[in-house]
Design an enzyme around this catalytic site. Structure first.
Site, mmCIF file in Angstrom:
data_model
loop_
_atom_site.group_PDB
_atom_site.id
_atom_site.type_symbol
_atom_site.label_atom_id
_atom_site.label_comp_id
_atom_site.label_asym_id
_atom_site.label_seq_id
_atom_site.Cartn_x
_atom_site.Cartn_y
_atom_site.Cartn_z
ATOM 1 N N LYS A 39 19.044 -2.960 30.602
ATOM 2 C CA LYS A 39 18.774 -4.208 31.312
ATOM 3 C C LYS A 39 17.340 -4.314 31.827
ATOM 4 O O LYS A 39 16.754 -3.377 32.323
ATOM 5 C CB LYS A 39 19.726 -4.337 32.522
ATOM 6 C CG LYS A 39 21.175 -4.489 32.156
ATOM 7 C CD LYS A 39 21.594 -5.914 31.831
ATOM 8 C CE LYS A 39 21.283 -6.903 32.889
ATOM 9 N NZ LYS A 39 22.414 -7.284 33.710
ATOM 10 N N SER A 73 18.606 -1.833 35.714
ATOM 11 C CA SER A 73 19.922 -1.691 36.322
ATOM 12 C C SER A 73 20.229 -0.213 36.448
ATOM 13 O O SER A 73 19.859 0.584 35.586
ATOM 14 C CB SER A 73 20.965 -2.377 35.441
ATOM 15 O OG SER A 73 22.232 -1.802 35.666
ATOM 16 N N GLU A 115 14.593 -14.535 40.513
ATOM 17 C CA GLU A 115 15.852 -14.818 41.223
ATOM 18 C C GLU A 115 15.618 -14.891 42.726
ATOM 19 O O GLU A 115 16.150 -15.762 43.420
ATOM 20 C CB GLU A 115 16.894 -13.737 40.904
ATOM 21 C CG GLU A 115 17.375 -13.793 39.464
ATOM 22 C CD GLU A 115 18.210 -12.582 39.114
ATOM 23 O OE1 GLU A 115 19.410 -12.738 38.897
ATOM 24 O OE2 GLU A 115 17.655 -11.464 39.067
ATOM 25 N N HIS A 151 19.235 -33.093 30.827
ATOM 26 C CA HIS A 151 20.612 -32.636 31.073
ATOM 27 C C HIS A 151 20.828 -31.213 30.567
ATOM 28 O O HIS A 151 21.921 -30.852 30.173
ATOM 29 C CB HIS A 151 21.640 -33.558 30.400
ATOM 30 C CG HIS A 151 21.406 -35.014 30.663
ATOM 31 N ND1 HIS A 151 21.981 -35.691 31.717
ATOM 32 C CD2 HIS A 151 20.614 -35.908 30.028
ATOM 33 C CE1 HIS A 151 21.571 -36.945 31.700
ATOM 34 N NE2 HIS A 151 20.739 -37.112 30.692
#
Ligand code: ARG
Length: 456
Positions: free
Chosen positions: A271, A265, A278, A144
């Site tokens: 970043k 970024s 992704e 979970h």
């Protein structure tokens, strides 16, 4: 034909990818026609030579693709006729584009599956190599998405190897139904010409000859099946990608992804974004869509060939392209990422990962599971109330929950104690893991040797 229909019905813009398979199939077909006395040896020689020339022109992008020639079959045949005249006109003897496209597609899918299989094996080996590198590192296992029990990091890597092994099994199973020769089914009813279908099948290294000419030109089960196999791989990769995206966040800090596979970024200089993961997660959606596309395409189609079938290629190609690209990138990411044992260990006492091991230690002394579960729940509540770990509970606190509890319970506490306490087959006990790693090393090594023998 109206120009608008030519544009609407052409498939050359995507089926040009089948040219090598089309030429291979044509050479096998011509060789069979010659053996059967339907072409002279001189005609066969000219056809084969000219088909190789056409293949070279296609390799170099020198054969102009024209929508009025519709598809790859007509392009190659027309180029042959332009070069050889009547001899070229004989190639289509006892053949239709209906069995021809089925043959080309099966050859293409067979190669695609073999490529995917090799990539799956390489990805398994990448995970296995992590087992050595990360041996001894304990990470929380989640259920979970909550911290559940401590496990060896290798246990995680082995879990992915298992998934990928099932994928390889599905590839092999699917391949056996792909590897059946449709050529010679002709348009739908077979042919009056004295052909030898078994001979052609052998030349094309098919394992069997499809036995029903009506079924032959309509059957795209193999396309659906192969895309389903790819969809499962896509799902597995998407779950892995999601996990490592989380693990690489500052909040988790479990793993450092290789910089070469991350992006920066344009506005936030600090970043490092896990774009490859992704996109892997995102691209799996395309493959699910490709499967849906094929299923709906085939639903309700009567026997036998229907032009709808031309639409099978874009989703089929897309599924193979997408999953192949995802696998190719997954391998260096798995190999190049670095687990962060210090960061993981510094928080391994958070989340009461050892509670289950403590409960089982109590049960080993004869207490029923439900009772032990309840008592450990009470111990966790005491520990939580003063921000302590289970190992930090005093003897008095232990006894306050049950007079029989004492300091000897401590040896099953802490993540190391918990991992050591597992003993069941398939568990995270270091010996279990060592055996599994050994088993996979032998198996994957043998698979690699076997594949290298087929084609190095
Ligand atoms: N381009 C067609 C396809 O991909 C080839 C078969 C065409 N057959 C026909 N009878 N029009 O399905």
């Amino acid at each position: 034909m109206d120009e608008s229909l030519a544009r609407f019905s052409e498939s050359i813009s995507f089926d040009h990818r089948l040219y090598k398979q089309d030429i291979r199939g044509s050479i096998a077909h011509a060789t069979m026609l010659c053996k059967q006395g339907l072409l002279t040896p001189e005609e066969l020689e000219a056809i084969e030579r000219e088909l190789r020339v056409i293949e070279g022109r296609l390799d170099r992008g020198e054969l102009p693709l024209r929508i009025e020639l519709e598809d790859i079959h007509m392009h190659i045949e027309q180029a042959l006729i332009d070069a050889l005249g009547d001899t070229g006109r004989k190639l289509h003897t006892a053949r239709s584009r209906n069995d021809q496209i089925a043959t080309d597609l099966r050859l293409w899918v067979r190669e695609g599956l073999d490529r995917v299989d090799r990539l799956l094996l390489r990805l398994q080996r990448a995970f296995l190599s992590r087992c050595d590198r990360d041996s001894g590192t304990i990470v929380p296992a989640y259920t979970h998405m909550q911290r559940a029990q401590p496990v060896l990091a290798s246990h995680y890597w082995l879990a992915y190897i298992e998934k990928l092994e099932r994928d390889r099994g599905r590839v092999a199973d699917c391949r056996s139904r792909v590897n059946i020769c449709p050529l010679g089914g002709a348009a739908v009813a077979g042919t009056s010409m004295p052909i030898d279908r078994h001979f052609t099948a052998k030349l094309l290294e098919f394992e069997a000859v499809a036995a029903n000419s009506i079924d032959i030109s309509s059957d795209r089960d193999f396309a659906v099946e192969s895309v389903f196999v790819l969809t499962m791989i896509g799902l597995h990769l998407s779950g892995w990608a999601e996990e490592w995206i989380l693990w690489s966040t500052t909040e988790f800090g479990f793993i450092k992804l290789p910089q070469a596979f991350c992006t920066g970024s344009s506005i936030m200089p600090q970043k490092v974004n896990p774009d490859t993961l992704e996109l892997t997660r995102g691209k799996s959606a395309r493959v699910v869509g490709d499967l849906q596309n094929l299923l709906v395409l085939l639903k309700g189609l009567p026997l036998a060939y229907n032009r709808d079938l031309q639409e099978d290629k874009p989703p089929l190609f897309d599924a193979f392209d997408t999953v192949t690209a995802c696998l190719e990138l997954a391998i260096p990411i798995v190999e190049g990422s670095e687990l962060q044992p210090a960061a993981i260990a510094s928080r391994s006492d958070q989340g009461y990962l050892d509670a289950t091991a403590l409960m089982e230690a109590i049960m080993q002394r004869g207490m029923p599971q439900r009772t032990a579960h309840h008592k450990v729940g009470a111990l966790v509540a005491i520990a939580k109330s003063r921000g302590a770990t289970l190992a930090e509970l005093t003897d008095e606190e232990l006894r306050s929950v049950d007079p029989s509890f004492g300091s000897e319970l401590r040896k099953s506490l802490g993540v190391n104690g918990a991992v050591e306490s597992y003993r069941s087959y398939g568990s995270s006990h270091p010996e279990q893991i060592a055996q599994q790693v050994h088993r996979w090393r032998t198996h994957l090594e043998n698979c690699s040797i076997a594949l290298a023998k087929i084609s190095p």
